[in-house]
Design an enzyme around this catalytic site. Structure first.
Site, mmCIF file in Angstrom:
data_model
loop_
_atom_site.group_PDB
_atom_site.id
_atom_site.type_symbol
_atom_site.label_atom_id
_atom_site.label_comp_id
_atom_site.label_asym_id
_atom_site.label_seq_id
_atom_site.Cartn_x
_atom_site.Cartn_y
_atom_site.Cartn_z
ATOM 1 N N HIS A 147 34.828 5.321 12.898
ATOM 2 C CA HIS A 147 34.027 6.014 11.884
ATOM 3 C C HIS A 147 32.830 6.721 12.518
ATOM 4 O O HIS A 147 31.731 6.165 12.551
ATOM 5 C CB HIS A 147 33.505 5.003 10.854
ATOM 6 C CG HIS A 147 34.546 4.442 9.961
ATOM 7 N ND1 HIS A 147 34.831 4.964 8.730
ATOM 8 C CD2 HIS A 147 35.388 3.390 10.130
ATOM 9 C CE1 HIS A 147 35.793 4.261 8.161
ATOM 10 N NE2 HIS A 147 36.150 3.301 8.993
ATOM 11 N N CYS A 187 39.916 6.945 10.707
ATOM 12 C CA CYS A 187 40.365 5.631 10.258
ATOM 13 C C CYS A 187 41.542 5.778 9.276
ATOM 14 O O CYS A 187 42.635 6.124 9.698
ATOM 15 C CB CYS A 187 39.208 4.819 9.703
ATOM 16 S SG CYS A 187 39.553 3.044 9.645
ATOM 17 N N GLU A 235 31.125 9.099 11.285
ATOM 18 C CA GLU A 235 30.168 9.495 10.253
ATOM 19 C C GLU A 235 29.135 8.414 9.975
ATOM 20 O O GLU A 235 28.140 8.664 9.316
ATOM 21 C CB GLU A 235 30.917 9.870 8.969
ATOM 22 C CG GLU A 235 31.487 8.724 8.179
ATOM 23 C CD GLU A 235 32.756 8.083 8.738
ATOM 24 O OE1 GLU A 235 33.260 7.143 8.104
ATOM 25 O OE2 GLU A 235 33.243 8.510 9.813
#
Length: 190
Positions: A171, A79, A173
């Site tokens: 994202h 990002c 994660e």
């Protein structure tokens, strides 16, 4: 193996936890001397202008650039981190960045925070779709020679790789899926 997570701003803790779940030592990086001994560095999502300004102020921009050019450091930007890696930020030519990856990227191309969404993505080399989380995500509008497109959301490029560099608009994660982090660990190892 040690893969650092740039911890100037943004969601660095989630990347650190994902790496640790894979058995990888994941120190937080805030100063250029903390790059020593790292095989890779993840630049997280957050606010791209802030990350860029702080990385420049703390000498990390140049230190990362030198290690990448020497071939000693793999870097993955997610990002805002993808924006920091891009050679060109459309509409923001003066924004501080490492400029290591031959892509042109547009900030907030998927809309505002309220427009956030999760979508299963087909990623090259993955047997099943990846649960991609898009939050004020950028889009990669141009890829240079030697930059491989690994995934698209519709017709928009959202994941690329070039040598030891990788950038994702989304994202990874924030999901329970560690496959992209595993891929990056292998890139850093190789």
């Amino acid at each position: 193996m040690k893969i650092g997570v740039l911890a100037l701003q943004g969601d660095f803790r989630e990347h650190k936890q994902m790496l640790q779940s894979l058995g990888v030592e994941a120190p937080e990086v805030r100063k250029q001397e903390q790059l020593e001994g790292l095989s890779g560095l993840i630049v997280p999502g957050g606010e791209s202008t802030t990350i860029g300004k702080l990385a420049r102020e703390y000498g990390l921009e140049q230190a990362v650039r030198e290690r990448v050019e020497q071939g000693s450091l793999a870097v993955w930007g997610t990002c805002a981190g993808a924006i920091w890696l891009a050679k060109e930020i459309i509409g923001y030519p003066e924004q501080p960045r490492a400029g290591l990856l031959d892509i042109a990227i547009r900030r907030n191309a998927f809309g505002r925070q309220v427009d956030s969404f999760e979508e299963p993505l087909e990623i090259q080399g993955f047997a099943t779709p990846f649960p991609a989380v898009f939050i004020r995500a950028p889009v990669i509008e141009r890829v240079g020679p030697g930059v491989e497109v690994l995934a698209r959301e519709g017709n928009r490029v959202v994941l690329v790789r070039s040598g030891k560099l990788m950038a994702s608009s989304f994202h990874p994660e924030l999901t329970g899926d560690s496959r992209l982090h595993r891929l990056f660990v292998e890139m850093a190892r190789g």
